[in-house]
Each structure stands twice: as structure tokens, then as C-alpha cells.
Design a protein around this motif. Structure first.
Motif, PDB file in Angstrom:
ATOM      1  N   ILE A  97     -11.977  23.393 -17.632  1.00  0.00           N
ATOM      2  CA  ILE A  97     -12.488  23.763 -16.307  1.00  0.00           C
ATOM      3  C   ILE A  97     -13.194  22.578 -15.654  1.00  0.00           C
ATOM      4  CG2 ILE A  97     -14.172  25.210 -15.099  1.00  0.00           C
ATOM      5  CD1 ILE A  97     -13.524  27.412 -17.134  1.00  0.00           C
ATOM      6  N   ILE A  98     -13.985  21.861 -16.432  1.00  0.00           N
ATOM      7  CA  ILE A  98     -14.693  20.693 -15.897  1.00  0.00           C
ATOM      8  C   ILE A  98     -13.695  19.668 -15.357  1.00  0.00           C
ATOM      9  CG2 ILE A  98     -16.122  18.695 -16.519  1.00  0.00           C
ATOM     10  CD1 ILE A  98     -17.570  20.562 -18.513  1.00  0.00           C
ATOM     11  N   PHE A  99     -12.666  19.405 -16.137  1.00  0.00           N
ATOM     12  CA  PHE A  99     -11.678  18.418 -15.710  1.00  0.00           C
ATOM     13  C   PHE A  99     -10.852  18.928 -14.530  1.00  0.00           C
ATOM     14  CE2 PHE A  99     -12.611  16.296 -19.683  1.00  0.00           C
ATOM     15  CZ  PHE A  99     -12.457  14.963 -19.340  1.00  0.00           C
ATOM     16  N   ALA A 100     -10.620  20.232 -14.454  1.00  0.00           N
ATOM     17  CA  ALA A 100      -9.867  20.781 -13.324  1.00  0.00           C
ATOM     18  C   ALA A 100     -10.628  20.589 -12.018  1.00  0.00           C
ATOM     19  CB  ALA A 100      -9.583  22.265 -13.556  1.00  0.00           C
ATOM     20  N   ILE A 101     -11.925  20.850 -12.047  1.00  0.00           N
ATOM     21  CA  ILE A 101     -12.744  20.678 -10.848  1.00  0.00           C
ATOM     22  C   ILE A 101     -12.785  19.207 -10.445  1.00  0.00           C
ATOM     23  CG2 ILE A 101     -15.080  20.887  -9.921  1.00  0.00           C
ATOM     24  CD1 ILE A 101     -15.424  23.348 -11.748  1.00  0.00           C
ATOM     25  N   ALA A 102     -12.977  18.332 -11.426  1.00  0.00           N
ATOM     26  CA  ALA A 102     -13.026  16.897 -11.136  1.00  0.00           C
ATOM     27  C   ALA A 102     -11.686  16.408 -10.597  1.00  0.00           C
ATOM     28  CB  ALA A 102     -13.402  16.123 -12.399  1.00  0.00           C
ATOM     29  N   LEU A 103     -10.600  16.915 -11.164  1.00  0.00           N
ATOM     30  CA  LEU A 103      -9.274  16.502 -10.721  1.00  0.00           C
ATOM     31  C   LEU A 103      -9.004  16.943  -9.283  1.00  0.00           C
ATOM     32  CD1 LEU A 103      -6.397  15.409 -11.228  1.00  0.00           C
ATOM     33  CD2 LEU A 103      -5.829  17.664 -12.143  1.00  0.00           C
ATOM     34  N   ALA A 104      -9.328  18.193  -8.979  1.00  0.00           N
ATOM     35  CA  ALA A 104      -9.104  18.702  -7.620  1.00  0.00           C
ATOM     36  C   ALA A 104      -9.890  17.881  -6.603  1.00  0.00           C
ATOM     37  CB  ALA A 104      -9.493  20.175  -7.547  1.00  0.00           C
ATOM     38  N   ALA A 105     -11.134  17.551  -6.934  1.00  0.00           N
ATOM     39  CA  ALA A 105     -11.954  16.747  -6.022  1.00  0.00           C
ATOM     40  C   ALA A 105     -11.379  15.348  -5.848  1.00  0.00           C
ATOM     41  CB  ALA A 105     -13.389  16.668  -6.561  1.00  0.00           C
ATOM     42  N   LEU A 106     -10.870  14.766  -6.939  1.00  0.00           N
ATOM     43  CA  LEU A 106     -10.300  13.421  -6.878  1.00  0.00           C
ATOM     44  C   LEU A 106      -9.048  13.390  -6.000  1.00  0.00           C
ATOM     45  CD1 LEU A 106     -10.200  10.477  -7.850  1.00  0.00           C
ATOM     46  CD2 LEU A 106      -8.915  11.277  -9.848  1.00  0.00           C
ATOM     47  N   ILE A 107      -8.147  14.355  -6.198  1.00  0.00           N
ATOM     48  CA  ILE A 107      -6.912  14.388  -5.409  1.00  0.00           C
ATOM     49  C   ILE A 107      -7.230  14.602  -3.937  1.00  0.00           C
ATOM     50  CG2 ILE A 107      -4.781  15.688  -4.982  1.00  0.00           C
ATOM     51  CD1 ILE A 107      -4.654  16.229  -7.985  1.00  0.00           C
ATOM     52  N   LEU A 108      -8.190  15.490  -3.652  1.00  0.00           N
ATOM     53  CA  LEU A 108      -8.563  15.751  -2.266  1.00  0.00           C
ATOM     54  C   LEU A 108      -9.151  14.500  -1.612  1.00  0.00           C
ATOM     55  CD1 LEU A 108      -8.569  18.024  -0.188  1.00  0.00           C
ATOM     56  CD2 LEU A 108     -10.902  18.585  -0.924  1.00  0.00           C
ATOM     57  N   ALA A 109      -9.980  13.777  -2.367  1.00  0.00           N
ATOM     58  CA  ALA A 109     -10.587  12.559  -1.823  1.00  0.00           C
ATOM     59  C   ALA A 109      -9.548  11.477  -1.561  1.00  0.00           C
ATOM     60  CB  ALA A 109     -11.654  12.038  -2.785  1.00  0.00           C
ATOM     61  N   LEU A 110      -8.494  11.451  -2.374  1.00  0.00           N
ATOM     62  CA  LEU A 110      -7.467  10.415  -2.223  1.00  0.00           C
ATOM     63  C   LEU A 110      -6.372  10.797  -1.227  1.00  0.00           C
ATOM     64  CD1 LEU A 110      -6.995   9.342  -5.956  1.00  0.00           C
ATOM     65  CD2 LEU A 110      -8.114   8.041  -4.139  1.00  0.00           C
ATOM     66  N   ALA A 111      -6.403  12.018  -0.731  1.00  0.00           N
ATOM     67  CA  ALA A 111      -5.331  12.479   0.154  1.00  0.00           C
ATOM     68  C   ALA A 111      -5.186  11.589   1.383  1.00  0.00           C
ATOM     69  CB  ALA A 111      -5.584  13.933   0.573  1.00  0.00           C
ATOM     70  N   TRP A 112      -6.291  11.241   2.029  1.00  0.00           N
ATOM     71  CA  TRP A 112      -6.220  10.431   3.246  1.00  0.00           C
ATOM     72  C   TRP A 112      -5.812   8.985   2.961  1.00  0.00           C
ATOM     73  CZ3 TRP A 112      -9.413  14.561   2.599  1.00  0.00           C
ATOM     74  CH2 TRP A 112      -9.362  15.549   3.592  1.00  0.00           C
ATOM     75  N   PRO A 113      -6.355   8.329   1.922  1.00  0.00           N
ATOM     76  CA  PRO A 113      -5.861   6.981   1.604  1.00  0.00           C
ATOM     77  C   PRO A 113      -4.375   6.952   1.257  1.00  0.00           C
ATOM     78  CG  PRO A 113      -7.971   7.353   0.544  1.00  0.00           C
ATOM     79  CD  PRO A 113      -7.554   8.665   1.115  1.00  0.00           C
ATOM     80  N   ILE A 114      -3.892   7.968   0.547  1.00  0.00           N
ATOM     81  CA  ILE A 114      -2.474   8.010   0.197  1.00  0.00           C
ATOM     82  C   ILE A 114      -1.626   8.180   1.455  1.00  0.00           C
ATOM     83  CG2 ILE A 114      -0.700   9.399  -0.968  1.00  0.00           C
ATOM     84  CD1 ILE A 114      -2.801   9.955  -3.157  1.00  0.00           C
ATOM     85  N   ALA A 115      -2.068   9.068   2.345  1.00  0.00           N
ATOM     86  CA  ALA A 115      -1.339   9.273   3.601  1.00  0.00           C
ATOM     87  C   ALA A 115      -1.308   7.992   4.427  1.00  0.00           C
ATOM     88  CB  ALA A 115      -1.978  10.406   4.390  1.00  0.00           C
ATOM     89  N   TRP A 116      -2.409   7.255   4.428  1.00  0.00           N
ATOM     90  CA  TRP A 116      -2.456   5.983   5.160  1.00  0.00           C
ATOM     91  C   TRP A 116      -1.502   4.968   4.543  1.00  0.00           C
ATOM     92  CZ3 TRP A 116      -4.052   1.301   3.016  1.00  0.00           C
ATOM     93  CH2 TRP A 116      -4.133   0.225   3.919  1.00  0.00           C
ATOM     94  N   PHE A 117      -1.466   4.905   3.203  1.00  0.00           N
ATOM     95  CA  PHE A 117      -0.624   3.929   2.511  1.00  0.00           C
ATOM     96  C   PHE A 117       0.853   4.157   2.833  1.00  0.00           C
ATOM     97  CE2 PHE A 117       1.814   2.598  -1.278  1.00  0.00           C
ATOM     98  CZ  PHE A 117       1.454   1.264  -1.326  1.00  0.00           C
ATOM     99  N   TYR A 118       1.258   5.429   2.873  1.00  0.00           N
ATOM    100  CA  TYR A 118       2.661   5.748   3.146  1.00  0.00           C
ATOM    101  C   TYR A 118       2.939   5.989   4.627  1.00  0.00           C
ATOM    102  CZ  TYR A 118       3.600   6.118  -1.839  1.00  0.00           C
ATOM    103  OH  TYR A 118       3.758   5.834  -3.163  1.00  0.00           O
ATOM    104  N   GLU A 119       1.890   5.874   5.445  1.00  0.00           N
ATOM    105  CA  GLU A 119       2.020   6.095   6.888  1.00  0.00           C
ATOM    106  C   GLU A 119       2.614   7.471   7.173  1.00  0.00           C
ATOM    107  OE1 GLU A 119       4.318   2.805   8.304  1.00  0.00           O
ATOM    108  OE2 GLU A 119       2.689   1.361   8.018  1.00  0.00           O
TER     109      GLU A 119
END
Length: 505
Positions: A97-119
């Protein structure tokens, strides 16, 4: 040990029969394959274009780079734990559960940088949905690990089918409603939620209050190393979509993803059905102090007898397969499918390359080799992608041969299989493969062409190749023949018993 006498690979009777587990695992894999396959065909043919599939593939690949850390090696830890009592199980759930919460937060935080990288701003909502789906995963991972440990694959069948049905219905419904690539992300959310509910029904594993974590240090030690291993492997597996998405665009990524997925589905249809029982089966052999080499030779022989002919058949019939299933818009996926299917020969020549070193406590050495493995995979793909899509697919064959050389001699020393037996098996598998592919090759060169074979010709060619495979298995003297006959007899035993009961005295 269980109440069943067995040699570890299914020679016994009772609840822990590995053959019985293999049949339930096979039923699960075949049903899952059918659902996923039909869903992908319908979505690709009627709703989504290669560009939309490529968009989701990039989002999923980016999230899966980190999602592999969610398990934190807990599935393998529970499978190999001497007792895995309730305290250990609930501690594993807390960590998950701890890792699931951390993972979800990490993916959400990286969503905008990833979108920018791939335009591609369309990646943001897709990644957000994928992140949300992972929050439900711990509540299925731990129960399913315990069911696998006990070889209760009938229950895992029910769990997986429930999730797969949900995924198919939601994906098709959302795609028909015009949700585009987000349809597949919504399907992930629904699937993971239903899988968690079904897993808890099959093997309740809930948090208790106050929360206590026992064996944390041991879990962390095992998980940290295994997670690095899986992260390295994940980079190698997920890198094609990420690299191609940046180098060649979303349409090329969609074509590659669909071709690669077809080859992967065919591989998993065979190896995934029994692969889930290998780890507990070999753990039992290890605990009994038996030599693993002879059993490994049998596992490798089964792969060579089934996977090699299947991959050759797919390679020969790649174009008619793609045209019949997905239509002309996806024709560019056909040569990719053929090339990736051929690469599976080397990969399946050495089964359990990840599993057995973990089981035998050689995880650090495996990690070092896997880092080299990942570097080879990414390096060959990056170089090839600068040339074009077909070259990128062809690089998988080069990578598979280097992969075999990297692991083969170390695995032999670790497991103790005989090269003489393996080489005889490879030779028999090659003869079996050539014989199986011959009718299909004649169908697309003499009878018709790949573009004009059609669905009826595809069925006829596949059926003819299947008959030749059966005949060749009986005449080539393949070492897997006794095991395959034994498994078939075990599967047909209930039918024979019913027929026997139906006969008059």
C-alpha cells in the motif's frame, strides 16, 4: 510440504498437484488471451487508429517503468518464504500500500514533464488514470501471491477472468463512446478495482488495527535488490515504445506496439499458462534437495516443442494475420510481427532466466547481468530507430542472440543442465519447427500470396500446420513428447471417467 507425494513437476495426486495447477493456470491464460485478443481486434478495427494506440502505449510504458517497483519483490518473497504466516502477509500488504501511494503520486507528478517531452498534452489525463488504477493493486497482489504459493489456480482463474471481463467491457464501451486512447486507461482502472475485490473474496487479506509490520528489514533487503532487478528489466521491456514514440512518432509506435503485442500474446498463451507454476514447483524441488538440471531440461524442451513452431507459424503468416484481424490500416504491423516472432526463438531457448537465480539466491549476480542486458536492448534499439521502424524491429533479433550468449553459460553452471541434452532438444525443436511451418509457407507462396490468403486460407494453413505438428511430434522423437502426452492425459482424465460411468455395466 503438502499432503501430496510429488516429484515437483506434477507426478502425484491431491490438492497440490502441479499438473492440476498447470491446467487451471492454462485455462486462465487461454481465457485471458481470448478476451484481450478479441478486445484488441475490435478496438483496432472499429474504434482506434495506430496513432491513438501509440499514445496509450507511450503512457503505459512510461508508467510501467516505475510501476514495477510497486510489487517491491513481495510476490516472490511470499512465494519463497518458509512459512508466510498471517503476520508476514499483512506486513507485505502494508508495504504494498505504501508503495502504491508513492507510485501513484510519482506518475501523477511526472505526467506533465512526460507530455512536454513528447509534445503531447493528451498524455496527461491518460497518465492520471493509470496512476489512479495502481492504488487498488496491493489488495490483489498479496492475495494472489498466497494463492499461487498454495497452487490454488482455480481461484486465481476466477479473479483474473472477472478483471479481464471488466476490462474488455469498459474498454469497448468507452471506445464506442468516443473516449479515444483514454478508453484503455479507464479499462485499467476498472480492471484493477474488480481484481482487488475478487482477490479479497478468494483470499481475504485486509489491514488490521493497530497496523503492525514484522520482518520489515528482511522484506526491505529482498525487495530493494529485486526491485532494482525488475526496474532494469522494465526499462528493457518498455523502452521500445518510449524510444520509438520520440524518434518516429505515435503512429509508428502504435504499429510497433500492435505487432509486438501479437507476438507477446502468442508467447504468453503458451509459456504464461505454465510459467506461473514453475517458481513454486522448483522451490519444492529445491527444498527436497533434488537436482534441478533434469527438470530444467524438461521445461526447456516443452518451450522448444510448442513456442518455436508457434512463432515460426506466426512469422510466415504475419501479413494475412494482421490484415484479417485489424484491417489494411494496420498493414504496417505485419513485418514487425514477423521479426519479433523470430526473436522469440532465442528468448524461449532459456526459460526461467529471472526466476531460478532469484530462487537460488543469486539475485545480485542476476542484477549485474540484467543491467548489461538492458544496456544491450536499449543500445541496439536506439541505433536502429535512427534508421527506421523496420530496422528497430529487426534489432530485436540481434538483441535476442546477444541475450542468449549473456545468460546461457552462467545459467548452466547455476542449474546444472546438460548441454548435450539441450543441444539435442534444440535440434529436435528446429526439425519440428521447419515441418510445422512448411504448409503455411506453401500456402503463401504456391497457393496464394500473403495479401490474398484471406481468412479462409489463414484457417486452412494453420490447420494444416497443426496436423503436421502432431505428426512430427510422433516421428521426430522430441524429448518433450512424454510430458505433453502426460499433461494431455491428465486434462482428459475427467472426460474418460465420465464416459466410463456412462457405460453400461
Amino acid at each position: 510440504m503438502s499432503d501430496t507425494a510429488t516429484d515437483g513437476l506434477g507426478h502425484g495426486r491431491g490438492n497440490a498437484s502441479v499438473k492440476g495447477a498447470a491446467l487451471w493456470a492454462a485455462a486462465s491464460q487461454y481465457c485471458l488471451f481470448a478476451l484481450q485478443f478479441v478486445t484488441s481486434v475490435l478496438i483496432s478495427r472499429f474504434f482506434l487508429l495506430p496513432e491513438e494506440v501509440g499514445l496509450f502505449s507511450v503512457a503505459l510504458a512510461a508508467s510501467m517503468l516505475f510501476a514495477i517497483l510497486q510489487d517491491f519483490g513481495l510476490t516472490r518473497y511470499l512465494a519463497g518464504h518458509p512459512s508466510a504466516d498471517e503476520g508476514v502477509v499483512k506486513s507485505a500488504l502494508v508495504l504494498a500500500i505504501i508503495f502504491a501511494i508513492a507510485l501513484a503520486a510519482l506518475i501523477l507528478a511526472l505526467a506533465w514533464p512526460i507530455a512536454w517531452f513528447y509534445e503531447e498534452q493528451r498524455l496527461v489525463p491518460i497518465l492520471a488514470l493509470i496512476a489512479a488504477s495502481y492504488l487498488a493493486v496491493p489488495f490483489s497482489t498479496v492475495p494472489l501471491a498466497m494463492l499461487s504459493r498454495r497452487l490454488e489456480f482455480r481461484k486465481t482463474f476466477n479473479v483474473n477472468i472477472s478483471a479481464a471481463l471488466t476490462s474488455s467491457v469498459v474498454a469497448l464501451g468507452c471506445a464506442a463512446a468516443g473516449f479515444s486512447a483514454e478508453s484503455l486507461a479507464w479499462a485499467m482502472v476498472a480492471s484493477n478495482v474488480v481484481r482487488a475485490i475478487a482477490a479479497q473474496i478468494a483470499r481475504p487479506t485486509l489491514l488490521s488495527w493497530p497496523v503492525r509490520v514484522t520482518g520489515l528489514k528482511e522484506m526491505a533487503s529482498f525487495g530493494s535488490t529485486s526491485s532494482l532487478l525488475y526496474l532494469s528489466g522494465s526499462i528493457g521491456v518498455r523502452s521500445p515504445d518510449l524510444i520509438l514514440g520520440r524518434a518516429l512518432g505515435m503512429t509508428a509506435t502504435g504499429l510497433y506496439s500492435r505487432g509486438a503485442a501479437l507476438a507477446s500474446h502468442a508467447h504468453q498463451l503458451v509459456t504464461g499458462a505454465v510459467g506461473s507454476i514453475y517458481y513454486p514447483a522448483f522451490a519444492r524441488l529445491r527444498d527436497e534437495g533434488k537436482a534441478l538440471g533434469p527438470y530444467y531440461e524438461r521445461v526447456a524442451a516443452a518451450h522448444g516443442a510448442i513456442v518455436w513452431p508457434a512463432m515460426a507459424l506466426i512469422a510466415v503468416l504475419a501479413e494475412p494475420i494482421v490484415l484479417a484481424l485489424y484491417g489494411p490500416a494496420w498493414g504496417g504491423a505485419a513485418p514487425i510481427l514477423a521479426l519479433i516472432a523470430l526473436s522469440e526463438f532465442a528468448f524461449t531457448a532459456l526459460p526461467l532466466t529471472m526466476d531460478l537465480p532469484i530462487l537460488l539466491g543469486r539475485i545480485k549476480r542476476l542484477l549485474a547481468l540484467n543491467i548489461v542486458d538492458t544496456a544491450i536492448s536499449v543500445g541496439t534499439l536506439v541505433i536502429a530507430a535512427t534508421v527506421g521502424l523496420m530496422e528497430a524491429a529487426a534489432s530485436r533479433i540481434v538483441y535476442s542472440l546477444l541475450w542468449f550468449l549473456l545468460y546461457a553459460f552462467w545459467l548452466q553452471r547455476l542449474v546444472g543442465f546438460r548441454w548435450s541434452a539441450m543441444l539435442r532438444m534444440y535440434g529436435a525443436s528446429l526439425l519440428l519447427t521447419l515441418a510445422t511451418a512448411a504448409p503455411a509457407a506453401l500456402a503463401v507462396t504456391v497457393w496464394r500470396t500473403p495479401a490474398t490468403l484471406g481468412f479462409d486460407g489463414l484457417v486452412a494453413a494453420s490447420f494444416a500446420s497443426g496436423l503436421v505438428w502432431l505428426a512430427a511430434m510422433a516421428t521426430v522423437g522430441h524429448p518433450a513428447r512424454p510430458d505433453l502426452i502426460g499433461l494431455a492425459a491428465h486434462a482428459l482424465a475427467p472426460v474418460r471417467r465420465k464416459l466410463g460411468m456412462a457405460r453400461p455395466a
